[in-house]
Enzyme design. Structure first.
Site, short mmCIF file in Angstrom:
data_model
loop_
_atom_site.label_atom_id
_atom_site.label_comp_id
_atom_site.label_asym_id
_atom_site.label_seq_id
_atom_site.Cartn_x
_atom_site.Cartn_y
_atom_site.Cartn_z
N HIS A 146 -29.73 -128.87 38.91
CA HIS A 146 -29.55 -129.18 40.33
C HIS A 146 -29.64 -130.68 40.60
CE1 HIS A 146 -33.85 -130.05 40.92
NE2 HIS A 146 -34.08 -129.00 40.14
N CYS A 162 -36.81 -127.26 35.71
CA CYS A 162 -35.36 -127.45 35.90
C CYS A 162 -34.87 -128.76 35.31
CB CYS A 162 -35.02 -127.41 37.39
SG CYS A 162 -35.40 -125.82 38.16
#
Length: 186
Positions: A146, A162
């Site tokens: 992301h 992440c």
């Protein structure tokens, strides 16, 4: 007559001047910091990780903090600086794929995050959202490639698991990667 320098030339001149004025022991410390800098990517070859390029291929290298992208025919290769998980315990490594993509994602803390930070609340899309402007969800639950609005995180251990990119870079990668893109996190 005035001499105009580019920003890069000015930075190189300042670095050279500082290096000449710096004692040897401090220069050695600077070299060590440079080795850990996000610009010191380890090159990757997709053949070391996959049998073929599939729809497209990503290798996320958590050591050099870089994401490597190859198009399906191998004609397009790109490298992006990333943020990576804070600790090895938060880092999931192995093979996965992109299963869903979202422009303007909302963020919800995971169960483990809620245990550690009980005051955390879901955040809708916008400048306060830690997922930035685009998100590509992996087949592993709660693992995402992301963007981020906090550019200080790129090149650092700063995530809860992440892989983060600058918003403009995730927007570019988002357009390149179809659902089904194969991913390996190393």
């Amino acid at each position: 007559m005035s001499i105009k320098l580019t920003r890069r030339q000015a930075m190189l001149a300042a670095t050279a001047t500082a290096t000449l004025a710096t004692p040897g022991i401090l220069r050695a410390q600077d070299v060590e910091l440079t080795r850990r800098n996000s610009s010191s990517f380890s090159m990757q070859d997709w053949r070391d990780h996959f049998d073929d390029l599939g729809k497209s291929t990503i290798v996320a290298d958590t050591v050099s903090r870089a994401l490597h992208y190859w198009s399906a025919d191998g004609s397009d290769y790109r490298v992006y600086p990333t943020s990576v998980p804070l600790t090895d315990a938060l880092t999931k490594r192995g093979y996965t794929s992109i299963v869903r993509k979202k422009v303007g994602p909302s963020w919800t803390p995971t169960a483990s995050q809620m245990q550690r930070y009980p005051d955390w609340k879901p955040i809708p899309p916008g400048p306060e959202n830690p997922l930035g402007t685009h998100a590509m969800y992996l087949s592993w639950p709660a693992y995402i490639i992301h963007g981020t609005h906090d550019t200080r995180k790129i090149g650092r251990r700063s995530s809860d698991g992440c892989i983060g990119l600058y918003n403009e870079k995730i927007a570019e990668l988002f357009q390149l990667c179809p659902v089904g893109t194969q991913v390996r996190v190393i």
